[in-house]
Design a protein around this motif. Structure first.
Motif, PDB file in Angstrom:
ATOM      1  N   ASN A 159       0.826  -1.210   0.000  1.00 12.43           N
ATOM      2  CA  ASN A 159       0.000   0.000   0.000  1.00 12.43           C
ATOM      3  C   ASN A 159       0.856   1.254   0.000  1.00 12.43           C
ATOM      4  OD1 ASN A 159      -2.365  -1.553   0.182  1.00 12.43           O
ATOM      5  ND2 ASN A 159      -2.240  -1.612   2.409  1.00 12.43           N
ATOM      6  N   LYS A 160       0.471   2.227  -0.816  1.00 11.94           N
ATOM      7  CA  LYS A 160       1.148   3.531  -0.859  1.00 11.94           C
ATOM      8  C   LYS A 160       2.664   3.349  -0.901  1.00 11.94           C
ATOM      9  CE  LYS A 160      -2.540   5.919   1.669  1.00 11.94           C
ATOM     10  NZ  LYS A 160      -2.873   6.752   2.854  1.00 11.94           N
ATOM     11  N   LEU A 161       3.133   2.598  -1.876  1.00  7.55           N
ATOM     12  CA  LEU A 161       4.556   2.255  -1.937  1.00  7.55           C
ATOM     13  C   LEU A 161       5.447   3.486  -2.032  1.00  7.55           C
ATOM     14  CD1 LEU A 161       4.488  -0.870  -4.283  1.00  7.55           C
ATOM     15  CD2 LEU A 161       4.922  -0.805  -1.834  1.00  7.55           C
ATOM     16  N   LYS A 162       4.988   4.501  -2.747  1.00  7.06           N
ATOM     17  CA  LYS A 162       5.824   5.692  -2.901  1.00  7.06           C
ATOM     18  C   LYS A 162       6.102   6.349  -1.555  1.00  7.06           C
ATOM     19  CE  LYS A 162       6.244   9.880  -5.689  1.00  7.06           C
ATOM     20  NZ  LYS A 162       5.687  10.640  -6.823  1.00  7.06           N
ATOM     21  N   GLU A 163       5.096   6.431  -0.706  1.00 11.01           N
ATOM     22  CA  GLU A 163       5.267   7.082   0.587  1.00 11.01           C
ATOM     23  C   GLU A 163       5.948   6.174   1.605  1.00 11.01           C
ATOM     24  OE1 GLU A 163       2.441   6.882  -1.063  1.00 11.01           O
ATOM     25  OE2 GLU A 163       1.888   8.943  -1.594  1.00 11.01           O
ATOM     26  N   LEU A 182       7.650   2.994   1.027  1.00 17.42           N
ATOM     27  CA  LEU A 182       8.796   2.163   0.659  1.00 17.42           C
ATOM     28  C   LEU A 182      10.025   2.973   0.261  1.00 17.42           C
ATOM     29  CD1 LEU A 182       9.830  -0.742   0.128  1.00 17.42           C
ATOM     30  CD2 LEU A 182       8.935  -0.525  -2.199  1.00 17.42           C
ATOM     31  N   LEU A 183       9.810   4.088  -0.436  1.00 16.72           N
ATOM     32  CA  LEU A 183      10.942   4.818  -1.021  1.00 16.72           C
ATOM     33  C   LEU A 183      11.965   5.326  -0.012  1.00 16.72           C
ATOM     34  CD1 LEU A 183       9.532   4.427  -3.659  1.00 16.72           C
ATOM     35  CD2 LEU A 183       9.818   6.851  -4.171  1.00 16.72           C
ATOM     36  N   PRO A 184      11.551   5.863   1.155  1.00 18.48           N
ATOM     37  CA  PRO A 184      12.584   6.326   2.104  1.00 18.48           C
ATOM     38  C   PRO A 184      13.566   5.234   2.496  1.00 18.48           C
ATOM     39  CG  PRO A 184      10.440   7.188   2.732  1.00 18.48           C
ATOM     40  CD  PRO A 184      10.197   6.194   1.635  1.00 18.48           C
ATOM     41  N   CYS A 185      13.067   4.032   2.753  1.00 19.11           N
ATOM     42  CA  CYS A 185      13.940   2.932   3.140  1.00 19.11           C
ATOM     43  C   CYS A 185      14.780   2.454   1.954  1.00 19.11           C
ATOM     44  CB  CYS A 185      13.100   1.785   3.692  1.00 19.11           C
ATOM     45  SG  CYS A 185      14.068   0.533   4.543  1.00 19.11           S
ATOM     46  N   LEU A 186      14.179   2.394   0.776  1.00 18.84           N
ATOM     47  CA  LEU A 186      14.918   2.005  -0.430  1.00 18.84           C
ATOM     48  C   LEU A 186      16.088   2.945  -0.685  1.00 18.84           C
ATOM     49  CD1 LEU A 186      12.322   1.005  -3.201  1.00 18.84           C
ATOM     50  CD2 LEU A 186      14.195  -0.374  -2.330  1.00 18.84           C
ATOM     51  N   THR A 224       6.677   5.829 -11.652  1.00 15.36           N
ATOM     52  CA  THR A 224       8.050   5.965 -12.125  1.00 15.36           C
ATOM     53  C   THR A 224       9.051   6.036 -10.985  1.00 15.36           C
ATOM     54  OG1 THR A 224       7.264   7.146 -14.081  1.00 15.36           O
ATOM     55  CG2 THR A 224       9.592   7.369 -13.551  1.00 15.36           C
ATOM     56  N   ASP A 225       8.709   6.754  -9.914  1.00 17.68           N
ATOM     57  CA  ASP A 225       9.639   6.881  -8.786  1.00 17.68           C
ATOM     58  C   ASP A 225       9.902   5.532  -8.127  1.00 17.68           C
ATOM     59  OD1 ASP A 225       9.921   9.607  -9.119  1.00 17.68           O
ATOM     60  OD2 ASP A 225       8.265  10.091  -7.785  1.00 17.68           O
ATOM     61  N   VAL A 226       8.849   4.731  -7.989  1.00 13.63           N
ATOM     62  CA  VAL A 226       9.004   3.422  -7.354  1.00 13.63           C
ATOM     63  C   VAL A 226       9.920   2.538  -8.184  1.00 13.63           C
ATOM     64  CG1 VAL A 226       7.811   1.289  -6.716  1.00 13.63           C
ATOM     65  CG2 VAL A 226       6.793   3.499  -6.139  1.00 13.63           C
ATOM     66  N   LYS A 227       9.642   2.409  -9.473  1.00 12.39           N
ATOM     67  CA  LYS A 227      10.447   1.498 -10.289  1.00 12.39           C
ATOM     68  C   LYS A 227      11.883   1.992 -10.450  1.00 12.39           C
ATOM     69  CE  LYS A 227       8.814   3.245 -14.809  1.00 12.39           C
ATOM     70  NZ  LYS A 227       8.033   2.860 -16.017  1.00 12.39           N
ATOM     71  N   THR A 228      12.067   3.310 -10.469  1.00 10.80           N
ATOM     72  CA  THR A 228      13.422   3.846 -10.583  1.00 10.80           C
ATOM     73  C   THR A 228      14.234   3.557  -9.327  1.00 10.80           C
ATOM     74  OG1 THR A 228      12.680   5.605 -12.071  1.00 10.80           O
ATOM     75  CG2 THR A 228      14.771   5.942 -10.927  1.00 10.80           C
ATOM     76  N   CYS A 229      13.638   3.758  -8.147  1.00 15.04           N
ATOM     77  CA  CYS A 229      14.358   3.531  -6.889  1.00 15.04           C
ATOM     78  C   CYS A 229      14.689   2.060  -6.679  1.00 15.04           C
ATOM     79  CB  CYS A 229      13.541   4.055  -5.716  1.00 15.04           C
ATOM     80  SG  CYS A 229      13.461   5.853  -5.635  1.00 15.04           S
ATOM     81  N   VAL A 230      13.751   1.178  -7.039  1.00 15.44           N
ATOM     82  CA  VAL A 230      14.009  -0.258  -6.918  1.00 15.44           C
ATOM     83  C   VAL A 230      15.148  -0.668  -7.839  1.00 15.44           C
ATOM     84  CG1 VAL A 230      13.062  -2.551  -7.337  1.00 15.44           C
ATOM     85  CG2 VAL A 230      11.676  -0.837  -6.171  1.00 15.44           C
ATOM     86  N   ALA A 231      15.083  -0.210  -9.092  1.00 12.38           N
ATOM     87  CA  ALA A 231      16.136  -0.545 -10.051  1.00 12.38           C
ATOM     88  C   ALA A 231      17.488  -0.002  -9.600  1.00 12.38           C
ATOM     89  CB  ALA A 231      15.770   0.012 -11.429  1.00 12.38           C
ATOM     90  N   GLU A 232      17.484   1.177  -9.012  1.00  6.53           N
ATOM     91  CA  GLU A 232      18.726   1.794  -8.554  1.00  6.53           C
ATOM     92  C   GLU A 232      19.379   0.959  -7.457  1.00  6.53           C
ATOM     93  OE1 GLU A 232      21.598   4.845  -8.821  1.00  6.53           O
ATOM     94  OE2 GLU A 232      19.790   4.570 -10.036  1.00  6.53           O
ATOM     95  N   LEU A 233      18.571   0.445  -6.518  1.00  8.29           N
ATOM     96  CA  LEU A 233      19.121  -0.394  -5.453  1.00  8.29           C
ATOM     97  C   LEU A 233      19.775  -1.648  -6.039  1.00  8.29           C
ATOM     98  CD1 LEU A 233      19.531  -1.290  -2.517  1.00  8.29           C
ATOM     99  CD2 LEU A 233      17.204  -2.236  -2.565  1.00  8.29           C
TER     100      LEU A 233
END
Length: 537
Positions: free
Chosen positions: A323-327, A329-333, A384-393
């Motif tokens: 749920n609400k992955l952008k809010e 998940l992204l800080p931890c990623l 886009t932000d979610v997939k970019t951050c995951v790919a970056e990790l």
């Protein structure tokens, strides 16, 4: 006993404290659970009467009052301020100064013009800061401390000038860091290694949870620190500030390893901790790895990985919730990505958990329940932000090697990040990572030549659709396909793209399409880079 508003106002207009006290006590008792006075259908006259009541109460508060009368006046102000239509009397310069003085956070300058308007918010912040310095003074109750911190958070959230004042003039990092230290009851066995006072040497998982009051105050501090450090993660800091940030990082590590009263409250507490860790200058994150390895610690390459493991668990919980992955998940990623980029031990530990040696070559990278599978699925997420951050990790865990990245994700999943970086034609390692031993598994080595780099798995051999066709027939079908693309492009249904010499995707315009249509001997473009072996972790 009840009394209408007009009668209460008449009593207050007498100016007699005893008379006013009785009237306000009756009013406060009747309206203690009232949160809106100007409901739909009520006349403006009602608001005018309430405004008059507010002004009279403030008039009393400017006088020397008996404690009981002052308390009744303040309770009335609290009740009236619940309704936005009744706030008028309380937002003037003089009213703010009066209320701040009663709250014990007023200063000599509060409300004084002296040729210019002095910001009440800035003066309030100074008054609150003076009380926050008394973090070990038992005089102040939890409620007083909590509302000081809540007001500080609101002021820094709403006012950029207050944020800057607290961070610089009032030394907010040190001030709030000490407040957090005192709230958690910490002691310091080593420079950057904290423990709960009286429980030194006890593993964090064996400590009792923080109390509700401790957690409430700690979260207000964490939120306020987030506000005043929002722009510091990538900035240069001097030696003194760097020491403060590292000290704060050590406290945040303790927060990360602590539990609150209940699972939901613990997750909320850890969420604020992770958000703040992401704001700290990157070099200060080394304090996450500093505590000595003890019995029960998670160790990797001789380094204590308890905090990093906790971050990884926190991230996976957010992944599973979805749920609400952008809010959420992204800080931890982002925190894990930057930590892995600058700390070799962190990167190698994360890689062992996220990208263990590849053995499964029959299932696509996005299929399955492993942490790698979960992350790869998000590489084609709609956000886009979610997939970019995951790919970056994952890219950082692959030491930014294109071939290794494709090996673990498949070219199809990796294409987005590679296109953004101009790496679709492939490239070598970035050079900022150390080289290590080959870590290919026997299963991968045997299947390597059969793996489809686009999907990342060994696929069943497919029949050739052009088998039995002459060269002329193949050329005809190819040009028919090009003509179909040209038609779709002309009708603005699709936008054909091409791979440029710099490895980036560019538009294929009408002239390019015409050249393809009229040139049957189209030269094939470079094939996507295949996967190669890992040279270590």
């Amino acid at each position: 006993m009840t009394m209408d508003l007009n009668s209460i106002i008449d009593q207050l207009e007498t100016g007699d404290q005893d008379v006013a006290l009785v009237a306000l006590q009756i009013y406060n008792k009747e309206n203690s659970q009232c949160f809106a006075f100007n409901k739909d259908g009520e006349s403006e006259r009602e608001v005018c009467i309430l405004t008059r009541l507010g002004k009279l109460v403030l008039g009393f508060l400017t006088r020397e009052l008996q404690p009981s009368c002052q308390l009744a006046c303040v309770e009335t102000v609290r009740i009236l301020s619940r309704d936005k239509h009744c706030l008028g009397p309380f937002v003037s310069h003089s009213a703010m100064a009066t209320l701040a003085t009663i709250a014990g956070i007023g200063t000599a300058e509060t409300g004084q013009a002296q040729g210019k308007i002095i910001s009440e918010e800035l003066q309030l912040m100074k008054g609150i800061a003076e009380r926050l310095k008394q973090c070990h003074d038992p005089t102040w109750t939890h409620e007083v401390r909590f509302f000081d911190l809540r007001l500080t958070f609101l002021l820094t959230a709403l006012r950029v000038d207050v944020r800057a004042q607290l961070a610089k003039e009032l030394h907010g990092i040190s001030l709030l860091g000490n407040q957090l230290d005192a709230t958690l009851g910490l002691c310091w066995p080593d420079t950057f290694e904290s423990a709960r006072a009286g429980s030194e040497g006890i593993p964090p998982e064996e400590l009792p949870p923080l109390s509700r009051e401790q957690t409430e105050r700690a979260m207000e501090i964490l939120k306020t620190l987030f506000n005043i450090t929002f722009n510091t993660a990538k900035s240069e800091v001097d030696e003194e500030d760097a020491a403060e940030y590292r000290h704060l990082g050590a406290i945040l590590r303790h927060c990360l390893m602590s539990c609150a009263d209940g699972e939901e409250r613990t997750e909320e507490f850890h969420s604020h901790t992770v958000n703040l860790l992401g704001n700290l200058p990157l070099p200060s994150l080394d304090v996450l790895l500093m505590p000595k390895v003890q019995q029960g610690s998670i160790e990797h390459m001789g380094v204590n990985m308890d905090a990093v493991h906790m971050l990884l668990d926190f991230m996976e919980k957010r992944l599973d919730r979805g749920n609400k992955l952008k809010e959420t998940l992204l800080p931890c990623l982002n925190l894990l990505t930057e930590s892995a980029r600058i700390h070799r031990e962190t990167r190698k530990f994360l890689r062992s958990k996220v990208l263990p040696p590849l053995r499964d070559v029959k299932n696509r990278p996005e299929v399955g329940s492993s942490l790698r599978n979960k992350l790869v699925r998000l590489m084609t997420h709609i956000d886009t932000d979610v997939k970019t951050c995951v790919a970056e990790l994952i890219f950082v865990l692959c030491k930014e090697s294109v071939s290794r990245f494709i090996k673990y994700t498949g070219y199809g999943n990796a294409a987005g990040l590679l296109a953004a970086r101009g790496l679709l034609r492939g490239a070598g390692d970035s050079g900022i990572y150390s080289g290590d031993e080959d870590s290919e598994t026997e299963e991968y080595r045997e299947a390597k030549a059969l793996i489809n780099p686009v999907t990342g798995v060994v696929e069943e051999e497919q029949s050739n659709p052009m088998e039995g066709m002459t060269e002329e027939q193949k050329e005809y079908e190819a040009m028919k396909l090009v003509s179909m693309f040209d038609k779709l492009s002309r009708n603005n249904i699709i936008q054909p793209m091409q791979l440029g010499g710099d490895g980036r995707i560019t538009e294929l315009n009408q002239d390019d399409m015409q050249r393809l249509v009229h040139n049957p001997h189209v030269q094939p473009r470079a094939q996507p880079p295949g996967s190669d072996s890992d040279e270590g972790n």
